[in-house]
Enzyme design. Structure first.
Site, PDB file in Angstrom:
ATOM      1  N   GLY A  61       0.791  -1.217   0.000  1.00  0.00           N
ATOM      2  CA  GLY A  61       0.000   0.000   0.000  1.00  0.00           C
ATOM      3  C   GLY A  61       0.823   1.266   0.000  1.00  0.00           C
ATOM      4  O   GLY A  61       0.568   2.194  -0.778  1.00  0.00           O
ATOM      5  N   ASN A  90      -5.270  -6.562  -3.094  1.00  0.00           N
ATOM      6  CA  ASN A  90      -4.255  -5.504  -3.103  1.00  0.00           C
ATOM      7  C   ASN A  90      -4.559  -4.406  -4.108  1.00  0.00           C
ATOM      8  O   ASN A  90      -4.137  -3.254  -3.940  1.00  0.00           O
ATOM      9  CB  ASN A  90      -2.875  -6.082  -3.449  1.00  0.00           C
ATOM     10  CG  ASN A  90      -2.376  -7.138  -2.491  1.00  0.00           C
ATOM     11  OD1 ASN A  90      -1.619  -8.010  -2.887  1.00  0.00           O
ATOM     12  ND2 ASN A  90      -2.804  -7.092  -1.240  1.00  0.00           N
ATOM     13  N   LEU A  91      -5.269  -4.736  -5.162  1.00  0.00           N
ATOM     14  CA  LEU A  91      -5.390  -3.829  -6.304  1.00  0.00           C
ATOM     15  C   LEU A  91      -6.204  -2.580  -5.991  1.00  0.00           C
ATOM     16  O   LEU A  91      -6.132  -1.595  -6.731  1.00  0.00           O
ATOM     17  CB  LEU A  91      -6.008  -4.566  -7.492  1.00  0.00           C
ATOM     18  CG  LEU A  91      -5.246  -5.823  -7.956  1.00  0.00           C
ATOM     19  CD1 LEU A  91      -5.937  -6.448  -9.153  1.00  0.00           C
ATOM     20  CD2 LEU A  91      -3.795  -5.499  -8.277  1.00  0.00           C
ATOM     21  N   GLN A  92      -6.951  -2.586  -4.899  1.00  0.00           N
ATOM     22  CA  GLN A  92      -7.741  -1.421  -4.498  1.00  0.00           C
ATOM     23  C   GLN A  92      -6.858  -0.246  -4.096  1.00  0.00           C
ATOM     24  O   GLN A  92      -7.277   0.900  -4.111  1.00  0.00           O
ATOM     25  CB  GLN A  92      -8.675  -1.849  -3.350  1.00  0.00           C
ATOM     26  CG  GLN A  92      -9.248  -0.745  -2.501  1.00  0.00           C
ATOM     27  CD  GLN A  92      -8.580  -0.694  -1.131  1.00  0.00           C
ATOM     28  OE1 GLN A  92      -7.537  -1.302  -0.895  1.00  0.00           O
ATOM     29  NE2 GLN A  92      -9.181   0.049  -0.229  1.00  0.00           N
ATOM     30  N   LYS A 106       5.480  -9.719  -5.497  1.00  0.00           N
ATOM     31  CA  LYS A 106       5.311  -8.268  -5.558  1.00  0.00           C
ATOM     32  C   LYS A 106       6.565  -7.564  -6.053  1.00  0.00           C
ATOM     33  O   LYS A 106       6.485  -6.570  -6.789  1.00  0.00           O
ATOM     34  CB  LYS A 106       4.914  -7.722  -4.187  1.00  0.00           C
ATOM     35  CG  LYS A 106       3.479  -7.970  -3.816  1.00  0.00           C
ATOM     36  CD  LYS A 106       3.105  -7.269  -2.516  1.00  0.00           C
ATOM     37  CE  LYS A 106       1.640  -7.504  -2.192  1.00  0.00           C
ATOM     38  NZ  LYS A 106       1.244  -6.849  -0.914  1.00  0.00           N
ATOM     39  N   ASP A 150       4.090  -3.234   7.022  1.00  0.00           N
ATOM     40  CA  ASP A 150       2.719  -3.284   7.521  1.00  0.00           C
ATOM     41  C   ASP A 150       2.622  -3.894   8.917  1.00  0.00           C
ATOM     42  O   ASP A 150       1.560  -4.343   9.327  1.00  0.00           O
ATOM     43  CB  ASP A 150       1.830  -4.078   6.557  1.00  0.00           C
ATOM     44  CG  ASP A 150       2.297  -5.527   6.388  1.00  0.00           C
ATOM     45  OD1 ASP A 150       3.323  -5.914   6.996  1.00  0.00           O
ATOM     46  OD2 ASP A 150       1.627  -6.277   5.659  1.00  0.00           O
ATOM     47  N   ASN A 151       3.738  -3.914   9.664  1.00  0.00           N
ATOM     48  CA  ASN A 151       3.697  -4.488  11.005  1.00  0.00           C
ATOM     49  C   ASN A 151       4.699  -3.788  11.910  1.00  0.00           C
ATOM     50  O   ASN A 151       5.702  -3.236  11.462  1.00  0.00           O
ATOM     51  CB  ASN A 151       3.967  -5.995  10.956  1.00  0.00           C
ATOM     52  CG  ASN A 151       5.362  -6.308  10.435  1.00  0.00           C
ATOM     53  OD1 ASN A 151       6.335  -6.295  11.175  1.00  0.00           O
ATOM     54  ND2 ASN A 151       5.462  -6.580   9.135  1.00  0.00           N
ATOM     55  N   CYS A 208      -4.597  -3.692   8.052  1.00  0.00           N
ATOM     56  CA  CYS A 208      -5.520  -3.209   7.016  1.00  0.00           C
ATOM     57  C   CYS A 208      -6.555  -4.266   6.646  1.00  0.00           C
ATOM     58  O   CYS A 208      -7.692  -3.935   6.315  1.00  0.00           O
ATOM     59  CB  CYS A 208      -4.730  -2.781   5.779  1.00  0.00           C
ATOM     60  SG  CYS A 208      -3.775  -1.267   6.018  1.00  0.00           S
ATOM     61  N   CYS A 383     -12.154 -14.745  13.365  1.00  0.00           N
ATOM     62  CA  CYS A 383     -12.278 -13.636  12.418  1.00  0.00           C
ATOM     63  C   CYS A 383     -11.307 -13.907  11.276  1.00  0.00           C
ATOM     64  O   CYS A 383     -11.113 -15.061  10.906  1.00  0.00           O
ATOM     65  CB  CYS A 383     -12.004 -12.294  13.104  1.00  0.00           C
ATOM     66  SG  CYS A 383     -10.375 -12.165  13.865  1.00  0.00           S
TER      67      CYS A 383
END
Length: 423
Positions: A61, A90-92, A106, A150-151, A208, A383
């Site tokens: 992102g 991911n594409l959003q 990636k 992302d962490n 996310c 979840c």
């Protein structure tokens, strides 16, 4: 590497980070003419960009807009490190990748995209995770590092590696509709540990996937990080050293928090603490499966007694599978509850599970699940990755009847699908 020697003279006007490249070609003059027209940047600044070597952690992102804009700006050499593959979700927001890249690594997708933009630049793609074994060497051979991880564990590892090597680090983070950016330059201002001293627990803030993120927010924050990189390389403007830029997309509000070096904070001497945090992250918290770096565990290898773990508040995938595969009289004593949103169940769900969203559980407590738990002595909540189900467990634990045990599925549906071979 062309990084200039750091000057520890404070956080005012900072010197350029990189020496200028000797010349620009006629094609480069034409390509970067809008930069050359800026008095603050000009030909010398553009030649500094062309001579810079930058490491970007993550091609997701934040990494996608960072990489795209740095390549477009004329950075001469970029290394990107990431060990993930492109997924449809991911594409959003990860605008560097295309539908055709789904399933690819990636870093390979990112390298190809950057070279399409500028075939003359150097792109090194590392299909790897930043670790205590490679961090110092990677930081030492680059002028500048941008952290799009992302962490928490990787962010603190990057901070500590920057402090040990003296490498400037640009840091950013996003969640839902909010983002933050800062610049950490050892010897010139405070670092991440001056702002946030300790590594938070991995599940203390939803990622996310759990909490969601506005796609265009990645572009806003990633572009701000790329801007900081250009300012540092060229020695222009006032970088975010000792300042935390905060952005709320819903209110269109920008604010800046100033912070200083904590004189009581221990100096980073090694990467040991960050390495332990990264090891805990990769360990997967009882997740079984090849994606967690462990061998697959079949349900035949476990008895029904294995449902109880050292942490009685959680259960792992293999143990739950044993219970669900058992005889009906045992199965009837167990209620499996999905606390995700409706749309998530349309993608996948544990067979036989019931649905009670987290929002309802937090609002109503035990009354929200009393019907689905009727007659059961055990309830397992799940979840996506275990964060929301842990919150639901904590909400229910205080109100649950004494005869009912409430647990959270470690790793959530992601771990279930890996362990059961459905992904």
């Amino acid at each position: 590497m062309t990084r200039l020697a750091a000057d520890a003279a404070g956080t005012g006007a900072l010197p350029p980070l990189v020496e200028p490249h000797p010349t620009l070609t006629r094609r480069e003059i034409e390509r970067y003419s809008r930069h050359l027209a800026l008095p603050e940047l000009g030909s010398v600044g553009q030649r500094r960009l062309r001579n810079a070597s930058v490491l970007v952690i993550g091609a997701g992102g934040l990494g996608a807009p960072i990489l795209h804009y740095l390549a477009a700006a004329g950075i001469g050499a970029i290394t990107v490190i990431d060990d993930d593959v492109v997924e449809a979700s991911n594409l959003q927001r990860q605008v560097l990748h295309r539908e055709a890249d789904v399933g690819r690594r990636k870093v390979d997708s990112a390298r190809d995209a950057l070279l399409r933009l500028d075939p003359t630049m150097t792109v090194t793609a590392l299909n790897d995770r930043l670790s205590a074994d490679n961090a110092r060497e990677l930081f030492s051979r680059h002028d500048l590092v941008l952290d799009g991880a992302d962490n928490f564990a990787t962010r603190y590892l990057a901070n500590d590696a920057a402090e040990l090597t003296g490498t400037p680090l640009i840091w950013g983070t996003i969640i839902r509709f909010a983002g933050q950016v800062s610049t950490f330059w050892p010897g010139k201002g405070p670092m991440l540990r001056d702002l946030f001293p300790d590594v938070p627990a991995a599940d203390s803030v939803p990622n996310c996937a759990e909490g969601g993120v506005l796609g265009v927010l990645c572009g806003t924050v990633g572009s701000a990080m790329a801007t900081e990189a250009i300012k540092l390389i060229c020695g222009i403007g006032a970088p975010l050293v000792g300042r935390l830029l905060r952005y709320d997309a819903l209110t269109a509000d920008y604010s800046t928090l100033q912070f200083t070096v904590d004189p009581q904070r221990p100096i980073v001497a090694d990467l040991r603490e960050a390495e332990e945090a990264c090891s805990a992250l990769s360990g997967g918290a009882n997740i079984k499966g090849t994606d967690a770096g462990e061998p697959d565990v079949g349900t035949d290898d476990l008895s029904t007694d294995d449902l109880s773990t050292d942490d009685l508040s959680t259960v792992d995938v293999a143990s739950l599978a044993v219970r669900l595969d058992a005889a009906s009289e045992i199965h009837d004593l167990l209620a499996v509850v999905d606390v995700r949103d409706d749309w998530e169940r349309e993608l996948s769900a544990i067979p036989g599970s019931m649905h009670v969203p987290l929002e309802r559980i937090e609002r109503e407590g035990w009354s929200a699940v009393s019907d689905v738990c009727d007659g059961a002595s055990e309830m397992v909540l799940y979840c996506k990755s275990g964060v929301r189900s842990a919150r639901a467990r904590d909400r229910l634990a205080a109100e649950s009847p004494d005869q009912v045990t409430v647990r959270s599925l470690a790793g959530g549906i992601d771990a279930w699908e890996r362990g059961r071979g459905t992904r």
